[in-house]
Scaffold this motif. Sequence first.
Motif, PDB file in Angstrom:
ATOM      1  N   LEU A 214      42.463  35.118  59.883  1.00 35.09           N
ATOM      2  CA  LEU A 214      42.868  34.571  58.594  1.00 35.09           C
ATOM      3  C   LEU A 214      41.627  34.013  57.900  1.00 35.09           C
ATOM      4  CD1 LEU A 214      46.159  32.630  59.484  1.00 35.09           C
ATOM      5  CD2 LEU A 214      45.895  35.028  58.801  1.00 35.09           C
ATOM      6  N   LEU A 215      41.498  34.303  56.594  1.00 34.48           N
ATOM      7  CA  LEU A 215      40.309  33.888  55.848  1.00 34.48           C
ATOM      8  C   LEU A 215      40.698  33.108  54.606  1.00 34.48           C
ATOM      9  CD1 LEU A 215      38.486  37.373  55.746  1.00 34.48           C
ATOM     10  CD2 LEU A 215      38.468  35.710  57.618  1.00 34.48           C
ATOM     11  N   TYR A 216      39.973  32.026  54.338  1.00 36.55           N
ATOM     12  CA  TYR A 216      40.044  31.358  53.039  1.00 36.55           C
ATOM     13  C   TYR A 216      38.649  31.452  52.438  1.00 36.55           C
ATOM     14  CZ  TYR A 216      40.225  27.996  49.303  1.00 36.55           C
ATOM     15  OH  TYR A 216      40.127  27.420  48.067  1.00 36.55           O
ATOM     16  N   ILE A 217      38.521  32.219  51.341  1.00 36.67           N
ATOM     17  CA  ILE A 217      37.207  32.562  50.779  1.00 36.67           C
ATOM     18  C   ILE A 217      37.068  31.949  49.395  1.00 36.67           C
ATOM     19  CG2 ILE A 217      35.656  34.454  50.158  1.00 36.67           C
ATOM     20  CD1 ILE A 217      37.377  36.284  51.963  1.00 36.67           C
ATOM     21  N   GLU A 218      35.956  31.264  49.176  1.00 29.16           N
ATOM     22  CA  GLU A 218      35.666  30.770  47.833  1.00 29.16           C
ATOM     23  C   GLU A 218      34.570  31.579  47.164  1.00 29.16           C
ATOM     24  OE1 GLU A 218      35.017  26.536  48.166  1.00 29.16           O
ATOM     25  OE2 GLU A 218      37.177  26.154  47.994  1.00 29.16           O
ATOM     26  N   ASN A 219      33.704  32.196  47.962  1.00 24.49           N
ATOM     27  CA  ASN A 219      32.626  33.007  47.399  1.00 24.49           C
ATOM     28  C   ASN A 219      32.328  34.170  48.331  1.00 24.49           C
ATOM     29  OD1 ASN A 219      30.320  33.673  45.691  1.00 24.49           O
ATOM     30  ND2 ASN A 219      29.064  32.918  47.380  1.00 24.49           N
ATOM     31  N   ILE A 220      32.323  35.372  47.774  1.00 25.53           N
ATOM     32  CA  ILE A 220      31.947  36.559  48.555  1.00 25.53           C
ATOM     33  C   ILE A 220      30.482  36.862  48.230  1.00 25.53           C
ATOM     34  CG2 ILE A 220      32.413  38.986  49.036  1.00 25.53           C
ATOM     35  CD1 ILE A 220      35.285  38.536  48.135  1.00 25.53           C
ATOM     36  N   ALA A 245      39.964  32.384  46.490  1.00 24.49           N
ATOM     37  CA  ALA A 245      40.198  31.414  45.421  1.00 24.49           C
ATOM     38  C   ALA A 245      39.154  31.580  44.324  1.00 24.49           C
ATOM     39  CB  ALA A 245      40.136  30.000  45.992  1.00 24.49           C
ATOM     40  N   GLY A 246      39.503  31.139  43.109  1.00 23.88           N
ATOM     41  CA  GLY A 246      38.559  31.155  41.999  1.00 23.88           C
ATOM     42  C   GLY A 246      38.240  32.538  41.499  1.00 23.88           C
ATOM     43  N   SER A 247      39.260  33.391  41.334  1.00 25.74           N
ATOM     44  CA  SER A 247      39.028  34.778  40.935  1.00 25.74           C
ATOM     45  C   SER A 247      39.361  35.066  39.479  1.00 25.74           C
ATOM     46  CB  SER A 247      39.866  35.716  41.815  1.00 25.74           C
ATOM     47  OG  SER A 247      39.562  35.550  43.164  1.00 25.74           O
ATOM     48  N   SER A 248      39.722  34.068  38.710  1.00 26.52           N
ATOM     49  CA  SER A 248      40.230  34.357  37.368  1.00 26.52           C
ATOM     50  C   SER A 248      39.253  34.048  36.248  1.00 26.52           C
ATOM     51  CB  SER A 248      41.516  33.552  37.134  1.00 26.52           C
ATOM     52  OG  SER A 248      41.261  32.176  37.258  1.00 26.52           O
ATOM     53  N   GLU A 249      38.038  33.550  36.574  1.00 25.17           N
ATOM     54  CA  GLU A 249      37.182  33.033  35.527  1.00 25.17           C
ATOM     55  C   GLU A 249      36.663  34.091  34.556  1.00 25.17           C
ATOM     56  OE1 GLU A 249      33.865  34.114  36.147  1.00 25.17           O
ATOM     57  OE2 GLU A 249      34.534  34.913  38.048  1.00 25.17           O
ATOM     58  N   SER A 250      36.431  35.301  35.010  1.00 22.00           N
ATOM     59  CA  SER A 250      35.743  36.234  34.125  1.00 22.00           C
ATOM     60  C   SER A 250      36.675  37.178  33.385  1.00 22.00           C
ATOM     61  CB  SER A 250      34.711  37.041  34.918  1.00 22.00           C
ATOM     62  OG  SER A 250      35.276  37.572  36.082  1.00 22.00           O
ATOM     63  N   GLY A 251      37.982  36.948  33.495  1.00 23.85           N
ATOM     64  CA  GLY A 251      38.904  37.817  32.779  1.00 23.85           C
ATOM     65  C   GLY A 251      38.782  37.696  31.280  1.00 23.85           C
ATOM     66  N   SER A 252      38.251  36.582  30.784  1.00 32.70           N
ATOM     67  CA  SER A 252      38.170  36.364  29.342  1.00 32.70           C
ATOM     68  C   SER A 252      36.813  36.724  28.764  1.00 32.70           C
ATOM     69  CB  SER A 252      38.462  34.890  29.034  1.00 32.70           C
ATOM     70  OG  SER A 252      37.531  34.061  29.692  1.00 32.70           O
ATOM     71  N   ARG A 253      35.919  37.291  29.574  1.00 34.98           N
ATOM     72  CA  ARG A 253      34.606  37.654  29.041  1.00 34.98           C
ATOM     73  C   ARG A 253      34.755  38.650  27.903  1.00 34.98           C
ATOM     74  NH1 ARG A 253      32.121  38.155  34.585  1.00 34.98           N
ATOM     75  NH2 ARG A 253      32.772  40.307  34.456  1.00 34.98           N
ATOM     76  N   ALA A 254      33.906  38.505  26.902  1.00 28.96           N
ATOM     77  CA  ALA A 254      33.935  39.458  25.791  1.00 28.96           C
ATOM     78  C   ALA A 254      33.543  40.829  26.303  1.00 28.96           C
ATOM     79  CB  ALA A 254      32.964  39.000  24.710  1.00 28.96           C
ATOM     80  N   ALA A 255      34.264  41.826  25.902  1.00 32.83           N
ATOM     81  CA  ALA A 255      33.980  43.182  26.348  1.00 32.83           C
ATOM     82  C   ALA A 255      34.347  44.146  25.246  1.00 32.83           C
ATOM     83  CB  ALA A 255      34.767  43.504  27.614  1.00 32.83           C
ATOM     84  N   ALA A 263      39.265  44.266  33.345  1.00 34.72           N
ATOM     85  CA  ALA A 263      38.581  44.126  34.623  1.00 34.72           C
ATOM     86  C   ALA A 263      37.969  42.735  34.722  1.00 34.72           C
ATOM     87  CB  ALA A 263      37.495  45.188  34.771  1.00 34.72           C
ATOM     88  N   SER A 264      37.987  42.156  35.920  1.00 31.11           N
ATOM     89  CA  SER A 264      37.437  40.830  36.141  1.00 31.11           C
ATOM     90  C   SER A 264      36.986  40.771  37.582  1.00 31.11           C
ATOM     91  CB  SER A 264      38.494  39.766  35.872  1.00 31.11           C
ATOM     92  OG  SER A 264      39.548  39.876  36.818  1.00 31.11           O
ATOM     93  N   SER A 265      36.423  39.629  37.968  1.00 32.83           N
ATOM     94  CA  SER A 265      36.043  39.479  39.365  1.00 32.83           C
ATOM     95  C   SER A 265      37.278  39.574  40.255  1.00 32.83           C
ATOM     96  CB  SER A 265      35.349  38.139  39.582  1.00 32.83           C
ATOM     97  OG  SER A 265      36.190  37.075  39.207  1.00 32.83           O
ATOM     98  N   ASP A 266      38.452  39.219  39.724  1.00 30.63           N
ATOM     99  CA  ASP A 266      39.678  39.340  40.493  1.00 30.63           C
ATOM    100  C   ASP A 266      40.005  40.804  40.773  1.00 30.63           C
ATOM    101  OD1 ASP A 266      41.932  37.872  41.694  1.00 30.63           O
ATOM    102  OD2 ASP A 266      43.114  39.045  40.293  1.00 30.63           O
ATOM    103  N   SER A 267      39.743  41.673  39.805  1.00 27.70           N
ATOM    104  CA  SER A 267      39.933  43.109  40.029  1.00 27.70           C
ATOM    105  C   SER A 267      39.035  43.592  41.148  1.00 27.70           C
ATOM    106  CB  SER A 267      39.611  43.890  38.748  1.00 27.70           C
ATOM    107  OG  SER A 267      40.384  43.451  37.667  1.00 27.70           O
TER     108      SER A 267
END
Length: 691
Positions: A214-220, A245-255, A263-267
């Motif tokens: 089992l893994l809890y990851i904050e940074n890959i 955790a913390g995978s939603s921050e870049s979904g709002s980047r201008a593209a 696409a985001s870091s969550d993707s």
Amino acid sequence: MINRELLQPESIVVIGGSNNVHKPGGAVVRNLISGGYDGTLRVVNPKEDEVQGIKVFHDVKELPPTELAILVIPAKMCPDTVEMLAAEKGVRAFIIISAGFGEETKEGGVLEQRILDTCERHGAALIGPNCIGLLTRRHHSVFTKPIPNLNPKGVDFISGSGATAVFILESAVIKGLQFNSVWSIGNGKQIGIEDVLQYMDEHFNAETDSLVKLLYIENISNPDKLLFHASSLIRKGCRIAAIKAGSSESGSRAASSHTGAIASSDSAVEALFRKAGIVRCFSREELTTAGCIFTLPKLNGKNFAIVTHAGGPGVMLTDALSKGGLHVPKIEGPIAEELKAQLFPGSSVANPIDILATGTPEHLDIAIDYCEKRFDNIDAIMVIFGTPGLVTLYEAYDMLHKKILECKKPIFPILPSLHTAGPEVEEFLKKGHVNFSDEVTLATTLTQIMKTPAPAPPEIELFGVDVPKIREIISSLPSSKERGGYVSPEIVRQLFGCAGIPMVPEMVSTSKDELTAFAQKVGYPVVAKVVGPVHKSDVGGVTLNIRSAEHLSLEFDRMMQIPDATAVMVQKMMSGTEVFIGAKYEERFGHVVLCGLGGIFVEVLKDVQSGLAPLSYNEAYSMIRSLRGYKIIKGTRGQKGINEQKYAEIIVRLSTLLRFAREIKEMDINPLLADEENVVAVDARIRIEKD
């Protein structure tokens, strides 16, 4: 590096150990003693003579040679202490509990780097800093509680957050989940989650090692290493579930493209987990529930029987399983009637099998027996059995214990009365079982497990993809500054040709006569699109269903007046279901490939699935079949479906193209028109950065 001194130390020193068990230094000593550490345990404290029965050294200089040091002292004192211990006392493993390093200030980062440099110079292992410690069956080098039950076949748990690790352990202990080891890596300066997985992979022994991680990851920090070792462990028989955790921050980047907007870091995380075969969880409860499911016999089907004495939870469980694509098949016929005759009047056996609130342990025994031996269309049994507070449940849970040991079909115990029947549940867990107290969380997690594909093969699908020609085309392009962002439609067509991706017949020109002649050749109706502006529809740059040369001539003149227009594209107009493929380059991860329904639905519904290039056919099928709109792709309500095989083939071919063209930063194929026979790209854009 992970070494023997870290895992099997003959001697441990706690620098900063104390008699105050309400502080980390005292709590670490307490846990080491209560955990039965049988090596030599030492403590350094300048103000104490004895700590919890252990004679104290007042200064690290007084210490004899020691293998593992646990530091619970101010951050500013740690670098010199580590240097002295490594150089003069032979310490070859450090666990630094202390905080105040790179997670807080730049100056703290300098202290952290000094510690790492010392450890690297002396070949010492380093856990932390800023962690709760390391918990193994050999030594309990943590300052926190709870300390779960430990056994060799328990779960290996690796966490990037100490506090979160504690909360996850709380959730696990209540469920009866047992552990083999708990790794809190803190800042992960030397040893990160990927490094722990690497060690477990390279030293794996199927006979003696835990098969659940089992893994809890904050940074890959190293996606390739995580992918390689996680998938390798899964192929060896392990099962892995993880929270990122913390995978939603870049979904709002201008593209500038549909893919860039979605696409985001969550993707990228979703794609990485899919490729590795890691089950993705989104909460502590889901993660520990997944761990409990992994301890049960593996499921061989999707058909569940629900045995309950409470109708409501049975219905909620049925709904949750059905929503996830799992089945609660109707039970009927002579054998069902035979079972019903052995239960109290009013009981139901249709599935859920409701033995009523007055049902006895014997009735529960009978119902489980029928599900195990008589009902062939059942693959697993879920038992919901609590109490309204009128009876004790020791007899019922003892019977359930025996059934779990006897039955070949997995039994999922759902014992919800944690307060009213606390002692009975605790006794059941002591026998080595787990408990899923919430039926909906169980169904949600089980769905996630069942839809997670096996690890993708490492081989790249090269058949029909002209890699040398792709590199030749990319190499011939001018730099990004000279060319601008997106390449011309002609370059897109050339690259797709190399990859074997079919495109609708089209021509791009600034000549009205040429385009009219082309339309005459391919046959009306045609589509006209402006070339130049990125979002053609937004500027009125797309006209469908043009049926004559006169209409085409008028649209050509109008489109050439649109700002930034450089030419007009004419395509043969085709019909079919619109689907979508896109890709975006994510730093460290590589290309994330997306698929979904096409047209405006890409951005409106955001019903997309992601994979990490290069993709296998199994990955592509998994992406397609995980879409919420998959029924449209499959065909529904009289509407014919699309050629799923060709759609998957284009996804795979595109991913191979991207694998050998890292200069491609964004790509849209929106839409592809698909029917029962063909899938053809209609509109595509590719942005290349080449500097």
